[in-house]
Design an enzyme around this catalytic site. Structure first.
Site, mmCIF file in Angstrom:
data_model
loop_
_atom_site.group_PDB
_atom_site.id
_atom_site.type_symbol
_atom_site.label_atom_id
_atom_site.label_comp_id
_atom_site.label_asym_id
_atom_site.label_seq_id
_atom_site.Cartn_x
_atom_site.Cartn_y
_atom_site.Cartn_z
ATOM 1 N N ASN A 20 0.838 -1.214 0.000
ATOM 2 C CA ASN A 20 0.000 0.000 0.000
ATOM 3 C C ASN A 20 0.866 1.256 0.000
ATOM 4 O O ASN A 20 0.547 2.224 -0.696
ATOM 5 C CB ASN A 20 -0.933 0.011 1.214
ATOM 6 C CG ASN A 20 -2.200 -0.764 0.965
ATOM 7 O OD1 ASN A 20 -3.046 -0.348 0.172
ATOM 8 N ND2 ASN A 20 -2.335 -1.907 1.614
ATOM 9 N N LEU A 93 -1.353 0.263 18.249
ATOM 10 C CA LEU A 93 -2.388 1.241 18.563
ATOM 11 C C LEU A 93 -1.757 2.632 18.603
ATOM 12 O O LEU A 93 -0.694 2.825 19.200
ATOM 13 C CB LEU A 93 -2.995 0.893 19.929
ATOM 14 C CG LEU A 93 -4.271 1.609 20.326
ATOM 15 C CD1 LEU A 93 -5.409 1.221 19.378
ATOM 16 C CD2 LEU A 93 -4.645 1.244 21.758
ATOM 17 N N HIS A 110 -8.152 -0.956 6.594
ATOM 18 C CA HIS A 110 -8.398 -2.261 7.219
ATOM 19 C C HIS A 110 -8.933 -3.211 6.147
ATOM 20 O O HIS A 110 -9.829 -2.835 5.381
ATOM 21 C CB HIS A 110 -9.410 -2.111 8.359
ATOM 22 C CG HIS A 110 -9.614 -3.389 9.109
ATOM 23 N ND1 HIS A 110 -8.721 -3.834 10.070
ATOM 24 C CD2 HIS A 110 -10.567 -4.344 9.008
ATOM 25 C CE1 HIS A 110 -9.137 -5.005 10.533
ATOM 26 N NE2 HIS A 110 -10.254 -5.338 9.904
HETATM 27 C C1 GRF Z 1 -3.216 -4.514 4.216
HETATM 28 O O1 GRF Z 1 -4.108 -5.569 3.938
HETATM 29 C C2 GRF Z 1 -3.876 -3.530 5.141
HETATM 30 O O2 GRF Z 1 -5.255 -3.432 4.993
HETATM 31 C C3 GRF Z 1 -3.589 -4.113 6.479
HETATM 32 O O3 GRF Z 1 -2.293 -4.656 6.368
HETATM 33 C C4 GRF Z 1 -2.017 -4.980 5.007
HETATM 34 C C5 GRF Z 1 -0.761 -4.272 4.642
HETATM 35 O O4 GRF Z 1 -0.232 -4.726 3.445
HETATM 36 N N1 GRF Z 1 -3.795 -3.157 7.521
HETATM 37 P P1 GRF Z 1 0.999 -3.980 2.799
HETATM 38 O O5 GRF Z 1 2.115 -3.954 3.819
HETATM 39 O O6 GRF Z 1 0.555 -2.604 2.416
HETATM 40 O O7 GRF Z 1 1.377 -4.816 1.614
#
Ligand code: GRF
Length: 195
Positions: A20, A93, A110
């Protein structure tokens, strides 16, 4: 968007592989609206740090004790003139001092349709396995504001994906991650231009 405003500085907090983070960095690479100015991680070996380095983005590693027992991180984010924080796979958190310093300026992604499949312990494959076990016909992703409870801030955006009976938890994870990459950068951009 107010054109007179200077570019906003985004900090990404991430503990994992950083896919991400990669999509957010790519989205804002030539943007007039914002740049990713800092990547913060609690794991010195997190893949996201390599992605930051490849893109010439400064990084900060945080330790649990100072994160929760001091507000030293505020100095770091101020030094980098951070306006907005995106949590992208960040599992700790967020402490109250940080929430208070960035009201409605911290968002989390999420990998499920909150309020279902959220809360402490609901992260990564735990989420997708629970969705599979429940026999859900759809899953999705949620982007929400961060408060000092896990996954409980106001929901900003959700996107859904259909699941088939044969999908494994890994298939569900892939489908949801594709949605995340598609929407997270755009939602951040909208939030930055609406304010
Ligand atoms: C994603 O699925 C996000 O929703 C969750 O952790 C994962 C992170 O994936 N909170 P990346 O590290 O961005 O590949």
């Amino acid at each position: 968007m107010k054109l007179s405003q200077s570019k906003k500085n985004i900090a990404i907090f991430a503990s994992g592989g950083g896919s991400n983070a990669r999509s957010i960095i790519a989205h804002f690479k030539d943007s007039a609206i914002a740049r990713v100015a800092l990547v913060v991680s609690n794991k010195p070996d997190a893949g996201v740090l390599n992605i930051a380095a490849e893109n010439g983005i400064p990084t900060a590693i945080i330790q649990r004790k100072s994160f929760y027992e001091t507000d030293d991180l505020l100095e770091v984010v101020r030094t980098h003139h951070i306006d907005f924080i995106a949590l992208a796979g960040f599992l700790w958190l967020v402490p109250q001092y940080l929430v208070a310093a960035f009201p409605k300026k911290i968002v989390n992604i999420h990998p499920a349709l909150l309020p279902a499949y959220g809360g402490k312990g609901m992260y990564g494959m735990h989420v997708h396995t629970a969705v599979k076990v429940a026999g859900e016909k759809e899953s999705g992703m949620t982007i929400h504001y961060v408060n000092d409870h896990y996954d409980e801030g106001d929901i900003i955006f959700q996107a859904k994906v259909a699941l088939s009976e044969n999908d494994t938890p890994e298939d569900i994870a892939r489908k949801v991650l594709t949605l995340e990459h598609r929407h997270f950068p755009q939602v951040i951009e909208t939030l930055l231009t609406d304010t």
